[in-house]
Design a protein around this motif. Structure first.
Motif, PDB file in Angstrom:
ATOM      1  N   GLN A 269       0.731  -1.256   0.295  1.00 22.91           N
ATOM      2  CA  GLN A 269      -0.041  -0.190  -0.118  1.00 22.91           C
ATOM      3  C   GLN A 269       0.747   1.204   0.032  1.00 22.91           C
ATOM      4  N   PHE A 270       2.028   1.169   0.666  1.00 21.98           N
ATOM      5  CA  PHE A 270       2.794   2.617   0.706  1.00 21.98           C
ATOM      6  C   PHE A 270       4.265   2.143   0.052  1.00 21.98           C
ATOM      7  N   LYS A 271       5.005   3.009  -0.260  1.00 25.91           N
ATOM      8  CA  LYS A 271       6.211   2.808  -1.133  1.00 25.91           C
ATOM      9  C   LYS A 271       7.478   2.675   0.036  1.00 25.91           C
ATOM     10  N   ASN A 272       7.270   3.636   1.385  1.00 26.19           N
ATOM     11  CA  ASN A 272       8.285   3.584   2.179  1.00 26.19           C
ATOM     12  C   ASN A 272       7.638   3.370   3.514  1.00 26.19           C
ATOM     13  N   VAL A 273       8.176   1.974   4.061  1.00 25.66           N
ATOM     14  CA  VAL A 273       7.623   1.409   5.273  1.00 25.66           C
ATOM     15  C   VAL A 273       8.882   0.891   5.772  1.00 25.66           C
ATOM     16  N   GLU A 274       9.151   1.215   7.041  1.00 26.39           N
ATOM     17  CA  GLU A 274      10.386   0.632   7.842  1.00 26.39           C
ATOM     18  C   GLU A 274       9.825  -0.030   9.071  1.00 26.39           C
ATOM     19  N   ALA A 275      10.392  -1.225   9.241  1.00 30.75           N
ATOM     20  CA  ALA A 275       9.867  -2.061  10.121  1.00 30.75           C
ATOM     21  C   ALA A 275      10.950  -2.490  11.260  1.00 30.75           C
ATOM     22  N   THR A 276      10.569  -2.537  12.507  1.00 33.33           N
ATOM     23  CA  THR A 276      11.484  -3.097  13.556  1.00 33.33           C
ATOM     24  C   THR A 276      10.858  -4.241  14.461  1.00 33.33           C
ATOM     25  N   TYR A 277      11.410  -5.578  14.486  1.00 29.22           N
ATOM     26  CA  TYR A 277      10.748  -6.384  15.310  1.00 29.22           C
ATOM     27  C   TYR A 277      11.555  -6.669  16.716  1.00 29.22           C
ATOM     28  N   GLU A 278      10.705  -6.991  17.772  1.00 26.15           N
ATOM     29  CA  GLU A 278      11.433  -7.328  18.949  1.00 26.15           C
ATOM     30  C   GLU A 278      10.349  -8.136  19.778  1.00 26.15           C
ATOM     31  N   SER A 279      10.875  -9.367  19.809  1.00 29.83           N
ATOM     32  CA  SER A 279       9.996 -10.317  20.521  1.00 29.83           C
ATOM     33  C   SER A 279       8.476 -10.388  19.993  1.00 29.83           C
ATOM     34  N   ARG A 280       7.612 -10.168  20.635  1.00 24.50           N
ATOM     35  CA  ARG A 280       6.226 -10.277  19.862  1.00 24.50           C
ATOM     36  C   ARG A 280       5.594  -8.924  19.451  1.00 24.50           C
ATOM     37  N   VAL A 281       6.457  -7.856  19.750  1.00 21.29           N
ATOM     38  CA  VAL A 281       6.153  -6.394  19.320  1.00 21.29           C
ATOM     39  C   VAL A 281       6.773  -6.097  18.043  1.00 21.29           C
ATOM     40  N   GLY A 282       6.028  -5.501  17.013  1.00 18.13           N
ATOM     41  CA  GLY A 282       6.396  -4.943  15.691  1.00 18.13           C
ATOM     42  C   GLY A 282       6.407  -3.675  15.456  1.00 18.13           C
ATOM     43  N   THR A 283       7.088  -2.671  15.275  1.00 19.08           N
ATOM     44  CA  THR A 283       6.815  -1.146  14.993  1.00 19.08           C
ATOM     45  C   THR A 283       7.108  -0.951  13.625  1.00 19.08           C
ATOM     46  N   PHE A 284       6.228  -0.015  13.187  1.00 19.24           N
ATOM     47  CA  PHE A 284       6.404   0.232  11.601  1.00 19.24           C
ATOM     48  C   PHE A 284       6.321   1.727  11.536  1.00 19.24           C
ATOM     49  N   GLU A 285       6.961   2.314  10.576  1.00 19.71           N
ATOM     50  CA  GLU A 285       6.911   3.595  10.328  1.00 19.71           C
ATOM     51  C   GLU A 285       6.706   3.911   8.693  1.00 19.71           C
ATOM     52  N   ILE A 286       5.639   4.581   8.620  1.00 19.16           N
ATOM     53  CA  ILE A 286       5.078   4.764   7.168  1.00 19.16           C
ATOM     54  C   ILE A 286       5.300   6.074   6.945  1.00 19.16           C
ATOM     55  N   LYS A 287       5.804   6.498   5.821  1.00 17.88           N
ATOM     56  CA  LYS A 287       5.947   7.579   5.191  1.00 17.88           C
ATOM     57  C   LYS A 287       5.217   7.692   3.701  1.00 17.88           C
TER      58      LYS A 287
END
Length: 350
Positions: A269-287
């Motif tokens: 859906q988006f061209k720029n998505v940065e992902a970070t995984y840590e155990s059972r948590v995931g963070t995504f930064e969408i630009k």
């Protein structure tokens, strides 16, 4: 049916006191006078208590409705309650009528209060299965929740190992492996839901021994020695070789695979998505350079949405999703999209 002689029928009508009178087989004018006289006779009564008087022409169909009051006794566990039932309250049970007497009982009380007997149909199906128990365990837990695994230590299978049984849906569906070589036994109690679950288990057994994922899980490296240079660990594009990727994918946990699935969905859906995984948590930064409420942005402006997905267990069933974005409508759509992906990828709750 009354014939149109008023003097001869008046006393008879008063004694019978009918609720409906149909005048037939007479001269039309005379029957009209009789009908008028009868209506005048009952004119002093309330309208709802007056009998209906009709004079249909020949060959006209006449339909009469007779209301009958029906009652049924509530018996057994349905009647064992602390509070008195209220008028209009629904009762769920089985209505049994015998010798014009009706009673409502629960299915468990049928043998006690009736001559009926309740039975069940148990089904057993032998499915060809040459896969491993670990593969079947993974596929069942991926598809269903509440899968219980038991091992029969007393009875050994064809290869000397314990017989393994997987059960779910309150032990109404069972899958047994290891008892007979190349055969998995599926047992279930016949019911609409049980039949659907049994069909899905059979399809899962066939898929568990032929899919690419099962081949990856059960494959073993060959014993041949070969020299691998350190430079071959990466190809010309800088990517990792397929064998190394395979080992990494195999070591991924279930929650991490769910998070990567969400990441891939966002990338579509988006061209720029940065992902970070840590155990059972995931963070995504969408630009993105456009929003739903703010519209298209200037060349140097960027709309940033921060997404956080946290799974409550290692099976990746229940998740908590939070989205922070200045565009409220876009944030709502992103949250709904991720929630749908997480729900679709989670095992089926029974």
């Amino acid at each position: 049916m009354l014939f149109v002689d008023f003097m001869q029928n008046r006393n008879f009508i008063q004694k019978v006191d009918p609720k409906r009178m149909i005048l037939v087989h007479g001269q039309k004018d005379e029957m009209g006078r009789l009908m008028s006289a009868l209506m005048l006779q009952y004119n002093h009564m309330p309208k709802e208590k007056r009998p209906t008087i009709t004079m249909p022409p020949n060959l006209q169909e006449v339909k009469l409705k007779f209301a009958r009051r029906r009652s049924a006794k509530v018996m057994g566990s349905l009647a064992d309650r602390e509070k008195e039932p209220r008028e209009g309250e629904s009762v769920s049970g089985i209505l049994v009528t015998q010798n014009f007497n009706s009673k409502i009982v629960s299915p468990e009380d049928l043998p006690t209060y009736t001559q009926l007997r309740v039975g069940s149909v148990s089904s057993r199906l032998h499915v060809p299965f040459v896969g491993q128990v670990s593969t079947l365990r993974l596929f069942l837990n991926e598809m269903f929740t509440g899968v219980i695994e038991t091992e029969n230590e007393e009875e050994k299978g064809h290869d000397g190992n314990a017989i393994v049984t997987f059960s779910f849906h309150e032990d109404q569906v069972k899958v047994t492996t290891g008892k007979t070589r190349g055969i998995a036994t599926v047992e279930w109690e016949a019911s609409p839901l049980g039949d659907v679950l049994a069909d899905s288990v059979v399809a899962l057994l066939m898929h568990a021994q032929s899919s690419a994922a099962s081949i990856r899980l059960t494959s073993q490296p060959c014993g041949h020695q070969r020299k691998v240079s350190s430079s071959s660990e990466e190809n010309e594009d800088g990517d990792q070789p397929p064998s190394k990727k395979l080992r990494e994918e195999k070591s991924q946990s279930t929650t991490e695979s769910r998070l990567r699935l969400i990441h891939n969905t966002l990338l579509e859906q988006f061209k720029n998505v940065e992902a970070t995984y840590e155990s059972r948590v995931g963070t995504f930064e969408i630009k993105t350079d456009a929003g739903l409420e703010s519209g298209s942005l200037a060349d140097d402006d960027v709309l940033i949405c921060n997404v956080r997905v946290e799974f409550e267990d290692d099976m990746g069933i229940d998740s908590k999703i939070t989205v922070e974005c200045n565009d409220g409508k876009l944030a709502t759509n992103i949250q709904d999209c991720i929630q749908n992906v997480a729900t679709a990828a989670a095992p089926i709750k029974i």
